[in-house]
Design an enzyme around this catalytic site. Structure first.
Site, PDB file in Angstrom:
ATOM      1  N   ASP A  91       0.820  -1.220   0.000  1.00 13.76           N
ATOM      2  CA  ASP A  91       0.000   0.000   0.000  1.00 13.76           C
ATOM      3  C   ASP A  91       0.848   1.261   0.000  1.00 13.76           C
ATOM      4  O   ASP A  91       0.506   2.245  -0.638  1.00 13.76           O
ATOM      5  CB  ASP A  91      -0.900   0.039   1.248  1.00 13.76           C
ATOM      6  CG  ASP A  91      -2.111  -0.865   1.105  1.00 13.76           C
ATOM      7  OD1 ASP A  91      -2.218  -1.542   0.060  1.00 13.76           O
ATOM      8  OD2 ASP A  91      -2.939  -0.896   2.035  1.00 13.76           O
ATOM      9  N   HIS A 133      -5.842   8.531   6.093  1.00 16.83           N
ATOM     10  CA  HIS A 133      -5.294   7.363   6.802  1.00 16.83           C
ATOM     11  C   HIS A 133      -3.860   7.580   7.319  1.00 16.83           C
ATOM     12  O   HIS A 133      -3.300   6.687   7.945  1.00 16.83           O
ATOM     13  CB  HIS A 133      -5.262   6.136   5.888  1.00 16.83           C
ATOM     14  CG  HIS A 133      -6.605   5.734   5.358  1.00 16.83           C
ATOM     15  ND1 HIS A 133      -7.700   5.556   6.173  1.00 16.83           N
ATOM     16  CD2 HIS A 133      -7.039   5.463   4.089  1.00 16.83           C
ATOM     17  CE1 HIS A 133      -8.741   5.189   5.427  1.00 16.83           C
ATOM     18  NE2 HIS A 133      -8.371   5.130   4.163  1.00 16.83           N
ATOM     19  N   GLY A 141      -2.647   3.036   4.152  1.00 18.37           N
ATOM     20  CA  GLY A 141      -3.726   3.205   3.169  1.00 18.37           C
ATOM     21  C   GLY A 141      -3.439   4.227   2.087  1.00 18.37           C
ATOM     22  O   GLY A 141      -4.287   5.062   1.783  1.00 18.37           O
ATOM     23  N   ASP A 168     -15.742   9.263   1.940  1.00 17.44           N
ATOM     24  CA  ASP A 168     -14.920   8.209   1.348  1.00 17.44           C
ATOM     25  C   ASP A 168     -15.477   6.855   1.810  1.00 17.44           C
ATOM     26  O   ASP A 168     -16.069   6.753   2.876  1.00 17.44           O
ATOM     27  CB  ASP A 168     -13.488   8.388   1.880  1.00 17.44           C
ATOM     28  CG  ASP A 168     -12.457   7.540   1.166  1.00 17.44           C
ATOM     29  OD1 ASP A 168     -11.722   8.090   0.342  1.00 17.44           O
ATOM     30  OD2 ASP A 168     -12.383   6.319   1.455  1.00 17.44           O
ATOM     31  N   HIS A 170     -13.906   4.460   2.919  1.00 20.08           N
ATOM     32  CA  HIS A 170     -13.138   3.956   4.068  1.00 20.08           C
ATOM     33  C   HIS A 170     -13.254   4.899   5.265  1.00 20.08           C
ATOM     34  O   HIS A 170     -13.347   6.115   5.093  1.00 20.08           O
ATOM     35  CB  HIS A 170     -11.662   3.804   3.688  1.00 20.08           C
ATOM     36  CG  HIS A 170     -11.423   2.858   2.544  1.00 20.08           C
ATOM     37  ND1 HIS A 170     -11.351   3.282   1.239  1.00 20.08           N
ATOM     38  CD2 HIS A 170     -11.282   1.515   2.521  1.00 20.08           C
ATOM     39  CE1 HIS A 170     -11.144   2.229   0.445  1.00 20.08           C
ATOM     40  NE2 HIS A 170     -11.110   1.141   1.196  1.00 20.08           N
ATOM     41  N   ASP A 257     -14.617   6.582  -3.772  1.00 21.11           N
ATOM     42  CA  ASP A 257     -14.501   5.126  -3.882  1.00 21.11           C
ATOM     43  C   ASP A 257     -15.731   4.387  -3.366  1.00 21.11           C
ATOM     44  O   ASP A 257     -15.744   3.166  -3.296  1.00 21.11           O
ATOM     45  CB  ASP A 257     -13.214   4.614  -3.203  1.00 21.11           C
ATOM     46  CG  ASP A 257     -13.005   5.189  -1.818  1.00 21.11           C
ATOM     47  OD1 ASP A 257     -13.894   5.912  -1.326  1.00 21.11           O
ATOM     48  OD2 ASP A 257     -11.953   4.910  -1.215  1.00 21.11           O
ATOM     49  N   TYR A 296     -10.926   4.827  -7.251  1.00 23.38           N
ATOM     50  CA  TYR A 296      -9.996   3.985  -8.013  1.00 23.38           C
ATOM     51  C   TYR A 296     -10.545   3.594  -9.375  1.00 23.38           C
ATOM     52  O   TYR A 296      -9.869   2.931 -10.148  1.00 23.38           O
ATOM     53  CB  TYR A 296      -9.574   2.789  -7.143  1.00 23.38           C
ATOM     54  CG  TYR A 296      -9.069   3.322  -5.826  1.00 23.38           C
ATOM     55  CD1 TYR A 296      -7.834   3.979  -5.773  1.00 23.38           C
ATOM     56  CD2 TYR A 296      -9.858   3.318  -4.676  1.00 23.38           C
ATOM     57  CE1 TYR A 296      -7.384   4.565  -4.598  1.00 23.38           C
ATOM     58  CE2 TYR A 296      -9.423   3.901  -3.495  1.00 23.38           C
ATOM     59  CZ  TYR A 296      -8.182   4.523  -3.468  1.00 23.38           C
ATOM     60  OH  TYR A 296      -7.758   5.122  -2.317  1.00 23.38           O
TER      61      TYR A 296
HETATM   62 ZN   LIG Z   1     -11.139   5.216   0.507  1.00 23.95          ZN
END
Ligand SMILES: [Zn+2]
Length: 371
Positions: A91, A133, A141, A168, A170, A257, A296
């Site tokens: 990552d 992150h 991340g 997001d 995440h 994402d 992505y």
């Molecule tokens: Zn994300």
């Protein structure tokens, strides 16, 4: 009104490698679409190059020893100790130039905040920012320098009340960690549940601690959550929470994402709900610092951010080439010949299960926050 779009070719063309999902070139595609749709040509809009952030500002989010390691990595050094700081994983590869690149990406977010605090801007967008992150002493991340934490700390030092909204897919783990005891920062993250994806945190019970109790809000969603359910969560929980807090400035991490085609996540949103949310955010606060984040499927992300920029500025995208031969069409909007996605809906027993789970989450939060 004054708004700023931060961008530079140099930063957008920085390469994480062919196998890495993070593609900064999304920013270039976004800029091109903004021009094509005529949403970046008003006299109150400025296109600005990200400045490099001063070393002492980096310390607002990171430890000196982590920054020293990151600087050495950026110079091309490879050494055992970097692994302790999260650098050298799949990552977070040890990329040459990563220190200077990250400093500039963060410089844009910081300067954008500065401009808003000084009343020199109302709307700022940094599509090359949003590294939620990056931890104090650890890269995670795809994130190395936490531009969001730096900008929010600057604002809190200047006595501003901040709502941070993270859409997001995440959980915004590293931002939450920095402000969990802070009552001048309202942290709200809506994301795919940590039961299923990285960073495996952001559960509804994580609600802040000490004097920050109640100012951290996590809304985990099951895989396959669609526009309809997402919008419901937003209007029943997020909107009343922000109204109650009355922020001076809203910081929005607009990772794209959570969209239906994203290869790394399982949420099923289209940009129809995403844009509706950006519209609501704009209605809630006149000063918005927005950043990119995940995303992505780079074409869909570029469409999404073009729409976000247009909405934040109250302008309508117009396709100047509409009606011309197909040869004029390119890239991101090819799929639907429009910036907007086709509607998508999860159906049947799967939807019922998602609804039940999300209803429980909503009820928990309504009770907790007396909404
Ligand atoms: Zn994300």
């Amino acid at each position: 009104m004054h708004s700023i779009f931060y961008y530079s070719n140099e930063l957008a063309r920085y390469d994480f490698g062919p196998d890495h999902p993070f593609k900064p070139e999304r920013a270039e595609k976004t800029l091109n679409l903004c021009y094509r749709y005529g949403v970046l040509d008003r006299e109150y809009m400025t296109l600005k190059k990200p400045p490099s952030l001063a070393q002492e500002k980096l310390l607002l989010a990171h430890s000196q020893d982590y920054l020293d390691v990151l600087r050495r990595v950026g110079k091309g050094e490879i050494f055992q100790e970097m692994l302790k700081y999260g650098i050298g994983s799949e990552d977070n590869p040890p990329l040459p130039g990563i220190y200077e690149w990250s400093r500039k990406c963060a410089g844009a977010t910081w300067e954008g905040m500065e401009k808003i605090l000084n009343q020199d801007a109302d709307i700022v967008f940094n599509p090359l920012g949003g590294y939620h992150h990056a931890c104090r002493s650890r890269a995670e991340g795809f994130c190395y320098i936490n531009d969001l934490v730096i900008a929010i700390k600057e604002a809190v030092d200047r006595k501003a009340r901040i709502t941070y909204v993270d859409i997001d897919a995440h959980h915004g783990n590293a931002v939450q960690e920095e402000f969990s005891s802070e009552n001048r920062v309202q942290f709200i993250s809506v994301h795919e549940s940590g039961k299923h994806i990285y960073p495996y945190s952001g559960f509804v019970e994580e609600a802040g601690e000490g004097s920050g109790e109640g100012f951290t809000v996590n809304i985990p969603l099951p895989p396959k959550t669609d526009d309809e359910i997402y919008l419901e969560v937003f209007s029943r929980v997020v909107v009343p929470l922000i109204k109650g807090f009355e922020p001076d400035i809203l910081v929005a991490e607009l990772g794209a994402d959570s969209l239906v085609s994203d290869p790394l996540t399982d949420l099923m949103l289209t940009n129809n709900s995403y844009t509706q949310i950006v519209r609501e955010l704009k209605g809630l606060c006149g000063k918005i610092l927005a950043t990119g984040g995940g995303g992505y499927d780079i074409y869909r992300t570029a469409r999404c951010w073009t729409l976000a920029w247009a909405i934040l500025n109250g302008v309508e995208p117009v396709d100047e080439f509409a009606g011309l031969v197909g040869g004029m069409m390119f890239g991101p909007e090819m799929e639907v010949s429009s910036l907007y996605d086709r509607p998508y809906m999860t159906k049947g027993p799967e939807k019922d299960k998602i609804r039940q789970e999300v209803d429980k989450t909503i009820e928990f939060l309504i009770k907790l926050h007396h909404l």
